[in-house]
Design a protein around this motif. Structure first.
Motif, PDB file in Angstrom:
ATOM      1  N   TYR A   1      36.940  43.246  41.360  1.00 13.14           N
ATOM      2  CA  TYR A   1      38.331  43.166  40.903  1.00 13.14           C
ATOM      3  C   TYR A   1      39.192  43.799  41.993  1.00 13.14           C
ATOM      4  O   TYR A   1      38.879  44.895  42.462  1.00 13.14           O
ATOM      5  N   VAL A   2      40.280  43.114  42.368  1.00 10.04           N
ATOM      6  CA  VAL A   2      41.107  43.557  43.490  1.00 10.04           C
ATOM      7  C   VAL A   2      42.553  43.635  43.036  1.00 10.04           C
ATOM      8  O   VAL A   2      43.026  42.782  42.274  1.00 10.04           O
ATOM      9  N   ALA A   3      43.250  44.659  43.502  1.00  8.60           N
ATOM     10  CA  ALA A   3      44.679  44.812  43.243  1.00  8.60           C
ATOM     11  C   ALA A   3      45.304  45.549  44.421  1.00  8.60           C
ATOM     12  O   ALA A   3      44.610  46.183  45.225  1.00  8.60           O
ATOM     13  N   THR A   4      46.636  45.502  44.518  1.00 11.51           N
ATOM     14  CA  THR A   4      47.382  46.147  45.591  1.00 11.51           C
ATOM     15  C   THR A   4      48.401  47.101  44.997  1.00 11.51           C
ATOM     16  O   THR A   4      49.078  46.750  44.019  1.00 11.51           O
ATOM     17  N   SER A   5      48.497  48.275  45.570  1.00 12.98           N
ATOM     18  CA  SER A   5      49.436  49.262  45.052  1.00 12.98           C
ATOM     19  C   SER A   5      50.872  48.814  45.274  1.00 12.98           C
ATOM     20  O   SER A   5      51.208  48.221  46.288  1.00 12.98           O
ATOM     21  N   ARG A   6      51.724  49.122  44.298  1.00 12.06           N
ATOM     22  CA  ARG A   6      53.125  48.711  44.353  1.00 12.06           C
ATOM     23  C   ARG A   6      53.955  49.739  45.124  1.00 12.06           C
ATOM     24  O   ARG A   6      53.407  50.661  45.733  1.00 12.06           O
ATOM     25  N   ALA A   7      55.273  49.561  45.095  1.00 17.17           N
ATOM     26  CA  ALA A   7      56.158  50.435  45.869  1.00 17.17           C
ATOM     27  C   ALA A   7      56.070  51.883  45.399  1.00 17.17           C
ATOM     28  O   ALA A   7      56.254  52.817  46.190  1.00 17.17           O
ATOM     29  N   ASP A   8      55.809  52.089  44.099  1.00 17.32           N
ATOM     30  CA  ASP A   8      55.685  53.444  43.582  1.00 17.32           C
ATOM     31  C   ASP A   8      54.274  53.990  43.705  1.00 17.32           C
ATOM     32  O   ASP A   8      53.980  55.067  43.184  1.00 17.32           O
ATOM     33  N   GLY A   9      53.395  53.271  44.395  1.00  9.81           N
ATOM     34  CA  GLY A   9      52.022  53.716  44.586  1.00  9.81           C
ATOM     35  C   GLY A   9      51.083  53.409  43.438  1.00  9.81           C
ATOM     36  O   GLY A   9      49.880  53.585  43.575  1.00  9.81           O
ATOM     37  N   ARG A  10      51.623  52.936  42.334  1.00 11.84           N
ATOM     38  CA  ARG A  10      50.777  52.666  41.173  1.00 11.84           C
ATOM     39  C   ARG A  10      50.015  51.363  41.354  1.00 11.84           C
ATOM     40  O   ARG A  10      50.487  50.408  41.963  1.00 11.84           O
TER      41      ARG A  10
END
Length: 239
Positions: free
Chosen positions: A63-72
């Motif tokens: 499972y892959v995801a990328t952190s958003r502007a707030d780091g979450r």
């Protein structure tokens, strides 16, 4: 009165338990689990664009995801159990790995990722192309060109375009490659020139058997069955 007060107390306790557990069930389904957290740098500031990969070691599911502007970062819809290996990668930072992560049904596993900076020298990327490219001006697909010299010498009884398109092997009347003639796309100097009403054989003047443009004014006719040029389309039979 005591019994009523006791019932109210049970209801308040049940309501308190429901409210208390609703926040931990955010961002995951009732039949799956999830991982969430915040990716930060050395100074504790949120780090955007970090790639977080969670691997279910027994099955190899990732499972892959990328952190958003707030780091979450949030990875929902994950299978329950484990162990999981969670890896975080970001440009300019050392990769970070956490092992032995187990997920529970319907619960968001909140994690924290503290990245350490690392000096990275990006290598030069050189892109080269061979002379024999896939797309070439010499490769136009299945097409037939009828030039003005041929138009002037070929016999015609109606002065219509169908007297010349019969040179194409895939044509029968106004049907190209077995498609209905109304599915063709006729253009004159790039402008659409179709029989939009839908009657007749699909070409302009089909109901009147009169050629709207004299063949003497036509310099060249091109019939495309399956062109490679992406600028040509809007047809099933031919253009």
């Amino acid at each position: 009165m005591r019994r009523a007060g006791r019932i109210l107390g049970y209801l308040a306790l049940a309501l308190g338990l429901t409210v208390g557990t609703s926040s931990s069930a955010t961002a995951q389904g009732i039949t799956t689990s999830a991982i969430g957290g915040v990716v930060r740098d050395n100074a504790g500031a949120p780090l955007a664009g970090a790639r977080v990969t969670a691997t279910h070691l027994p099955s190899g599911t990732t499972y892959v995801a990328t952190s958003r502007a707030d780091g979450r970062v949030t990875i929902p819809g994950m299978r329950v159990g484990g162990p999981y290996r969670v890896t975080v990668v970001a440009i300019g930072f050392q990769p970070m790995t956490q092992d032995d992560i187990y997920l529970s049904l319907g619960v968001l596993n909140d994690m924290s990722f503290a990245m350490r900076q690392q000096a990275v020298a990006l290598q030069e990327v050189v892109v080269t192309a061979e002379g024999e490219s896939v797309f070439s001006s010499e490769r136009t697909g299945a097409a037939t060109a009828i030039r003005q010299a041929e138009i002037q010498v070929l016999p015609t009884t109606t002065g219509r375009i169908t007297d010349f398109t019969r040179l194409v092997p895939q044509v029968r009347g106004t049907s190209f490659a077995g498609a209905d003639g109304r599915l063709n796309n006729i253009t004159v100097d790039g402008a659409p020139f179709n029989n939009s009403f839908g009657l007749g054989d699909g070409q302009p003047g089909g109901r009147t058997t009169v050629a709207p443009i004299a063949m003497d004014a036509i310099e060249q006719i091109q019939i495309n069955i399956a062109p490679y040029d992406v600028r040509q389309g809007n047809f099933v039979g031919a253009g």
